[in-house]
Design an enzyme around this catalytic site. Structure first.
Site, mmCIF file in Angstrom:
data_model
loop_
_atom_site.group_PDB
_atom_site.id
_atom_site.type_symbol
_atom_site.label_atom_id
_atom_site.label_comp_id
_atom_site.label_asym_id
_atom_site.label_seq_id
_atom_site.Cartn_x
_atom_site.Cartn_y
_atom_site.Cartn_z
ATOM 1 N N HIS A 134 -17.853 -4.423 -42.502
ATOM 2 C CA HIS A 134 -17.587 -5.803 -42.896
ATOM 3 C C HIS A 134 -16.476 -5.904 -43.932
ATOM 4 C CE1 HIS A 134 -21.869 -6.707 -41.382
ATOM 5 N NE2 HIS A 134 -20.995 -7.166 -40.514
ATOM 6 N N PRO B 85 -21.927 -10.187 -22.600
ATOM 7 C CA PRO B 85 -21.316 -11.390 -23.165
ATOM 8 C C PRO B 85 -20.013 -11.122 -23.916
ATOM 9 C CG PRO B 85 -23.667 -11.296 -23.671
ATOM 10 C CD PRO B 85 -23.298 -9.973 -23.077
ATOM 11 N N ASP C 23 -24.674 -12.088 -37.499
ATOM 12 C CA ASP C 23 -25.531 -11.588 -38.579
ATOM 13 C C ASP C 23 -25.083 -12.093 -39.944
ATOM 14 O OD1 ASP C 23 -23.512 -9.629 -39.711
ATOM 15 O OD2 ASP C 23 -23.787 -8.717 -37.743
ATOM 16 N N ASP D 169 -19.440 -20.061 -26.670
ATOM 17 C CA ASP D 169 -18.784 -18.852 -26.186
ATOM 18 C C ASP D 169 -17.421 -18.754 -26.878
ATOM 19 O OD1 ASP D 169 -16.985 -17.231 -24.564
ATOM 20 O OD2 ASP D 169 -18.540 -17.252 -23.032
ATOM 21 N N ASP E 228 -15.348 -10.229 -34.417
ATOM 22 C CA ASP E 228 -16.469 -9.324 -34.666
ATOM 23 C C ASP E 228 -17.342 -9.327 -33.415
ATOM 24 O OD1 ASP E 228 -18.503 -7.776 -35.670
ATOM 25 O OD2 ASP E 228 -19.307 -9.325 -36.992
ATOM 26 N N SER E 229 -16.855 -8.666 -32.380
ATOM 27 C CA SER E 229 -17.512 -8.719 -31.079
ATOM 28 C C SER E 229 -18.400 -7.508 -30.846
ATOM 29 C CB SER E 229 -16.460 -8.772 -29.973
ATOM 30 O OG SER E 229 -15.683 -7.582 -30.000
ATOM 31 N N THR E 230 -19.264 -7.629 -29.851
ATOM 32 C CA THR E 230 -19.976 -6.474 -29.338
ATOM 33 C C THR E 230 -19.000 -5.659 -28.487
ATOM 34 O OG1 THR E 230 -20.704 -7.762 -27.428
ATOM 35 C CG2 THR E 230 -22.184 -7.705 -29.322
ATOM 36 N N ASP E 231 -19.474 -4.584 -27.870
ATOM 37 C CA ASP E 231 -18.610 -3.797 -26.994
ATOM 38 C C ASP E 231 -18.258 -4.608 -25.747
ATOM 39 O OD1 ASP E 231 -18.318 -1.015 -28.188
ATOM 40 O OD2 ASP E 231 -20.482 -1.332 -28.343
ATOM 41 N N GLU F 261 -20.358 -18.285 -32.720
ATOM 42 C CA GLU F 261 -21.335 -17.307 -32.247
ATOM 43 C C GLU F 261 -21.961 -17.816 -30.954
ATOM 44 O OE1 GLU F 261 -23.827 -14.623 -31.235
ATOM 45 O OE2 GLU F 261 -22.645 -14.172 -33.026
#
EC number: 2.5.1.16
Length: 283
Positions: free
Chosen positions: A63, A164, A87, A139, A157-160, A107
């Site tokens: 972060h 989604p 988060d 989205d 700050d994305s997921t892999d 988010e």
């Protein structure tokens, strides 16, 4: 009683496991399966589909580096856009900069925000209550396509790039983001662990090089993002921000009154020094 381990199988030939001392939350939302459990080394851990997203113990590295590097490099950012980050950890660090006047956070999953407030409040530290924060449940790709505002810093700050989060790694998404940046604006992105996920970095850098005058990445080592240092993508319409000297970064750092646990002005500059195998992934 037998031990329970959470095994992350993100990579085809490599996995990491973390012991589950106490399972606090386990629920499948519309988009993904969310779990929170405690671990003796890392404290509370959030996983999405068993892939570690953040931990109480080492989240500060990710972060701080995804936030303070672009904000202090820019030096005068007032409007910040966060894509993902449910988060609240990125928002927490952005809002430490009193010079930032407005933060839009997009988010996709309201469930992530709700249970993060309840089960991981140490990550957001009240960021969701800050009047400068505008939380949008949407989205990120759709928001970016429809957006008409301009931002000084965009933090993805994305997921892999599976499920989604996949659309947040496309040329189209990056193109919309480039349009939304101010003249000296900066976009930074989560681009995985290049030793394990080289294609992810290569594809992002290929898109960035066609969109930005300055396109590269910088590195940070986060223990639970296993397999080597993580690459954080960097794109800007001007090379001015990345080339700010150490003395200027130090002056801005002191003026901001920050007290981080990982980020320092020296680490800021050194993070852009890339090892050979990462350079070879750059198109």
């Amino acid at each position: 009683m037998s031990e329970i381990w959470n095994t992350e199988k993100l990579h085809a030939h490599y996995a990491q496991s973390l012991r589950v001392d106490d399972l606090l939350y386990d629920s499948k939302t519309e988009h993904q399966r969310l779990k929170v459990f405690t671990n003796g080394t890392f404290g509370r851990i959030l996983t999405l589909d068993d892939v570690v997203q953040t931990t109480e113990g080492d989240n500060f590295i990710y972060h701080e580096m995804l936030t303070h590097v672009p904000l202090l490099a820019h030096g005068a950012a007032k409007r910040v856009l966060i894509i993902g980050g449910g988060d609240g950890g990125i928002a927490r660090e952005v809002l430490k900069h009193e010079s930032v006047e407005h933060v839009t956070m997009v988010e996709i999953d309201a469930g992530v925000v709700d249970f993060s407030k309840e089960y991981l409040p140490m990550l957001s530290q009240g960021a969701f209550e800050d009047p400068r924060l505008n939380l949008v449940i949407n989205d990120g790709a759709v928001f970016m396509k429809e957006n008409t505002e301009t931002f000084d810093v965009i933090i993805v700050d994305s997921t892999d790039p599976i499920g989604p989060g996949e659309v947040l790694f496309t040329d189209t998404f990056y193109g919309h983001a480039a349009r939304a940046l101010s003249e000296h604006g900066i976009i930074v992105t989560q681009n995985g662990v290049p030793f394990m996920q080289g294609d992810e970095l290569t594809n992002t850098m290929r898109a960035f090089q066609s969109l930005f005058a300055d396109a590269t990445c910088y590195l940070a080592t986060i223990p639970t993002y296993a397999g080597g240092p993580m690459a954080l993508g960097w794109g800007s319409h001007s090379s001015q921000s990345r080339n700010v000297n150490l003395e200027t970064i130090e002056r801005r750092f002191i003026a901001a009154g920050l007290n981080p646990d990982y980020y320092t002005p020296e680490v800021h500059k050194a993070a852009f020094a890339l090892p050979g195998y990462v350079k070879k992934l750059m198109p």
